[in-house]
Motif scaffolding. Structure first.
Motif, short mmCIF file in Angstrom:
data_model
loop_
_atom_site.label_atom_id
_atom_site.label_comp_id
_atom_site.label_asym_id
_atom_site.label_seq_id
_atom_site.Cartn_x
_atom_site.Cartn_y
_atom_site.Cartn_z
N THR A 19 -0.10 -9.26 5.07
CA THR A 19 -1.28 -8.53 5.51
C THR A 19 -0.93 -7.09 5.87
N VAL A 20 0.17 -6.90 6.59
CA VAL A 20 0.61 -5.55 6.96
C VAL A 20 0.91 -4.73 5.70
N LEU A 21 1.54 -5.36 4.72
CA LEU A 21 1.88 -4.66 3.48
C LEU A 21 0.61 -4.21 2.75
N ILE A 22 -0.39 -5.08 2.70
CA ILE A 22 -1.64 -4.74 2.01
C ILE A 22 -2.31 -3.54 2.68
N PHE A 23 -2.40 -3.57 4.01
CA PHE A 23 -3.07 -2.47 4.69
C PHE A 23 -2.21 -1.21 4.69
N ALA A 24 -0.90 -1.37 4.63
CA ALA A 24 -0.03 -0.19 4.52
C ALA A 24 -0.26 0.49 3.18
N ILE A 25 -0.39 -0.31 2.12
CA ILE A 25 -0.67 0.26 0.79
C ILE A 25 -2.00 1.00 0.81
N TYR A 26 -2.98 0.40 1.48
CA TYR A 26 -4.30 1.03 1.57
C TYR A 26 -4.22 2.37 2.30
N ALA A 27 -3.52 2.39 3.44
CA ALA A 27 -3.41 3.62 4.21
C ALA A 27 -2.59 4.68 3.48
N PHE A 28 -1.50 4.26 2.85
CA PHE A 28 -0.64 5.21 2.14
C PHE A 28 -1.37 5.80 0.94
N ALA A 29 -2.15 4.96 0.23
CA ALA A 29 -2.90 5.46 -0.93
C ALA A 29 -3.91 6.51 -0.50
N GLY A 30 -4.50 6.34 0.69
CA GLY A 30 -5.47 7.32 1.17
C GLY A 30 -4.84 8.67 1.45
N ARG A 31 -3.58 8.68 1.82
CA ARG A 31 -2.89 9.96 2.09
C ARG A 31 -2.55 10.69 0.80
N ILE A 32 -2.41 9.94 -0.30
CA ILE A 32 -2.06 10.57 -1.57
C ILE A 32 -3.31 11.12 -2.27
N ALA A 33 -4.30 10.24 -2.44
CA ALA A 33 -5.53 10.66 -3.14
C ALA A 33 -6.63 9.66 -2.85
N PRO A 34 -7.87 10.15 -2.64
CA PRO A 34 -8.99 9.22 -2.39
C PRO A 34 -9.19 8.23 -3.54
N ALA A 35 -8.91 8.66 -4.77
CA ALA A 35 -9.09 7.75 -5.90
C ALA A 35 -8.12 6.58 -5.82
N LEU A 36 -6.90 6.87 -5.38
CA LEU A 36 -5.92 5.79 -5.24
C LEU A 36 -6.35 4.81 -4.14
N GLN A 37 -6.96 5.37 -3.08
CA GLN A 37 -7.43 4.50 -2.00
C GLN A 37 -8.55 3.58 -2.50
N ALA A 38 -9.40 4.10 -3.39
CA ALA A 38 -10.45 3.27 -3.97
C ALA A 38 -9.84 2.14 -4.80
N VAL A 39 -8.78 2.47 -5.55
CA VAL A 39 -8.09 1.44 -6.33
C VAL A 39 -7.47 0.40 -5.39
N ALA A 40 -6.91 0.87 -4.26
CA ALA A 40 -6.32 -0.04 -3.28
C ALA A 40 -7.39 -0.98 -2.71
N VAL A 41 -8.57 -0.44 -2.46
CA VAL A 41 -9.67 -1.28 -1.94
C VAL A 41 -10.01 -2.38 -2.94
N LEU A 42 -10.06 -2.02 -4.23
CA LEU A 42 -10.36 -3.02 -5.26
C LEU A 42 -9.27 -4.09 -5.33
N LEU A 43 -8.01 -3.64 -5.18
CA LEU A 43 -6.92 -4.61 -5.20
C LEU A 43 -6.99 -5.56 -4.01
N VAL A 44 -7.29 -5.01 -2.83
CA VAL A 44 -7.42 -5.86 -1.64
C VAL A 44 -8.57 -6.85 -1.83
N ALA A 45 -9.69 -6.35 -2.36
CA ALA A 45 -10.85 -7.23 -2.60
C ALA A 45 -10.49 -8.32 -3.60
N GLY A 46 -9.68 -7.97 -4.59
CA GLY A 46 -9.28 -8.96 -5.58
C GLY A 46 -8.36 -10.03 -5.03
N PHE A 47 -7.54 -9.65 -4.05
CA PHE A 47 -6.61 -10.62 -3.46
C PHE A 47 -7.27 -11.46 -2.36
N MET A 48 -8.33 -10.94 -1.75
CA MET A 48 -8.88 -11.59 -0.56
C MET A 48 -9.29 -13.04 -0.79
#
Length: 393
Positions: free
Chosen positions: A95-124
Motif C-alpha cells: 500500500t505504501v509503495l502504491i501511494f508513493a508511486i502516486y505521490a512521486f508521479a505527481g512531482r514529475i508531471a500531472p499526466a504521470l499522476q493520472a496514469v498512476a491513478v489509473l494503475l491504482v484503480a486497476g489494482f484496487m
C-alpha cells in the motif's frame, strides 16, 4: 448455492439450503472485553510501533484482533483470529509503495499522476479480493474457518466497471450547461447520481456477502436493492438538517466577529481561528451524516444476509451510535488519544449487543456439516500455502 473453487483450493460441497423460517430462537453475540485489559495491549503496541517506525504495526494489528475476536462469543464459543503478522506487513508495504508511486508521479508531471491513478484503480479490485480472502481465511469459530471466493471478475465489475456509470451525471451536467440551462443540468445530474450510487453500493454489499462461506455453507444475500435508495434519500435529509444550522451558526459568528473590521477576514489566507472554527462546526455535522449512513448500511448488510437456515438481525440505532461516537471523539480529544482503548471497547460491546443470529438449531450443524464433508482436515493443510495479504479493507 455457490460451487466456486475456494481460494485455498478447497471445493465447497454442495449442500441443500434450508430456507430460513420465522422463529424466536435467537443466538446473541456477546463481547467480554475490558478497557483496562485492552489498554495494556494498546499502549505496548503504540510504543513499539513508534520505536520501529511503524513496522511493528502489523504485529500490533494481530494482537489487537486476537484480543477482540477472543472476547467476542456466539453460542458461548469465542471467535479466533489466526493470521500471522508478516502477510499484513507485506500488504502495508505494498500500500505504501502504491501511494508513493502516486505521490512521486505527481512531482514529475500531472499526466504521470493520472496514469498512476489509473494503475491504482486497476489494482484496487484485486487488492480487495486478496484482503477479503485473507481476513476470512484467518477468522474462525469453533475451529472452522471462514472463506471468501476469489471472484476477481465480480470485484472488477462492482469496484471498477460500474464506476464508469458515475460519468453519466457529470456528462448530463456538462451537456445541459452547454445548452444554456446549468441549473436544470445540476438537477438532472443529481437525479442520475442518486439513481446510480445506491444501486452500486447495494450490489457491492451483495457481492461481499455472496462470496463468503462458512461451515460447508455459503452466505446468501436478499437482492432488495431498493432498500439502499431509502437509506440515501433519508441521508440527504439528515445532511440538510445537520449542515444548514451549522452553516448558519458559523456564518452568524463570523459576521459578528468581523463586524466593524471588514479587513479581518482574508479569504486567501484565513486565520488559524477561522480554520478551527470551520472544523469545530462542520465536524459534528459530518459525524451526524456519516453515522446515519454507516448505521443504516450496516443494518442492511446483516439483515439481508443468510447462512443456511440462519438469518441475522442488526439493530444498530442512529442516536445511540451518534452519542457513542461523539463521546468517544471528545474523550479521545481531551485525553490526547489515551481514551482510544476505552472508546474501542465500548463500541465493540454496543455493536455485539445489537447483532443476533436467528434460526432453529443450536449452531452445532456448522461443525457437523464441515466434518461430514471433510472440510476441517482440508483447511488445516491449506493454511500455510495460502498467498494472502491484508491491506485493512
Amino acid at each position: 448455492m455457490h460451487d466456486e473453487t475456494m481460494a485455498s483450493g478447497v471445493y465447497l460441497p454442495e449442500l441443500d439450503v434450508i430456507p430460513a423460517r420465522d422463529t424466536r430462537e435467537v443466538h446473541r453475540l456477546r463481547f467480554h472485553g475490558h478497557a483496562g485489559d485492552y489498554f495494556r495491549i494498546w499502549i505496548v503496541n503504540v510504543a513499539l510501533s513508534l520505536v520501529t517506525l511503524g513496522i511493528y504495526s502489523a504485529w500490533a494489528t494481530v494482537r489487537t484482533r486476537r484480543y477482540m475476536y477472543s472476547n467476542t462469543t456466539l453460542g458461548g464459543s469465542p471467535f479466533d483470529y489466526l493470521a500471522r503478522p508478516v502477510p499484513i506487513l507485506k500488504g502495508r508495504l505494498l500500500t505504501v509503495l502504491i501511494f508513493a508511486i502516486y505521490a512521486f508521479a505527481g512531482r514529475i508531471a500531472p499526466a504521470l499522476q493520472a496514469v498512476a491513478v489509473l494503475l491504482v484503480a486497476g489494482f484496487m479490485p484485486w487488492l480487495i479480493v486478496k484482503s477479503m480472502m485473507f481476513r476470512a481465511r484467518y477468522s474462525s469459530w469453533r475451529g472452522l474457518r471462514f472463506y471468501f471466493s476469489d471472484d476477481y471478475a465480480g470485484a472488477y465489475k462492482w469496484y471498477l466497471g460500474v464506476y464508469f456509470l458515475m460519468g453519466i451525471p457529470f456528462l448530463l451536467i456538462l451537456l445541459v450547461a452547454m445548452m444554456g440551462h446549468p441549473g436544470f443540468g445540476m438537477l438532472l445530474g443529481f437525479a442520475a447520481f442518486t439513481g446510480i450510487y445506491p444501486w452500486i453500493k447495494g450490489h457491492q454489499q451483495a457481492w461481499v456477502v455472496d462470496n463468503h462461506h462458512f461451515g460447508g455453507k455459503s452466505f446468501s444475500f436478499d437482492d432488495a436493492i431498493g432498500n439502499y435508495y431509502g437509506v440515501y434519500v433519508k441521508a440527504a435529509g439528515v445532511a440538510l438538517v445537520w449542515f444548514l444550522p451549522c452553516i448558519a451558526l458559523f456564518s452568524t459568528a463570523a459576521v459578528l466577529i468581523n463586524k466593524g473590521n471588514p479587513q479581518a477576514f482574508n479569504p486567501k489566507m484565513p486565520s488559524p481561528y477561522f480554520i478551527l472554527g470551520v472544523y469545530a462546526v462542520m465536524a459534528p455535522a459530518y459525524l451526524g451524516v456519516w453515522t446515519f449512513v454507516h448505521t443504516r448500511m450496516t443494518n442492511l448488510l446483516y439483515n439481508q444476509a443468510q447462512l443456511g437456515q440462519y438469518r441475522f438481525r442488526s439493530t444498530l440505532a442512529y442516536w445511540p451510535m451518534l452519542g457513542l461516537y461523539l463521546t468517544n471523539a471528545l474523550a479521545v480529544l481531551f485525553t490526547i488519544g489515551l481514551a482510544l482503548p476505552w472508546a474501542r471497547i465500548r463500541t465493540a460491546r454496543y455493536r455485539a449487543e445489537h447483532l443476533e443470529v436467528i434460526g432453529e438449531g443450536d449452531l452445532s450443524d456448522f461443525v457437523r456439516d464441515a466434518f461430514a464433508h471433510g472440510e476441517i482436515g482440508a483447511t488445516a493443510t491449506e493454511m500455510d500455502s495460502l498467498l494472502g495479504i491484508d491491506i485493512g479493507l
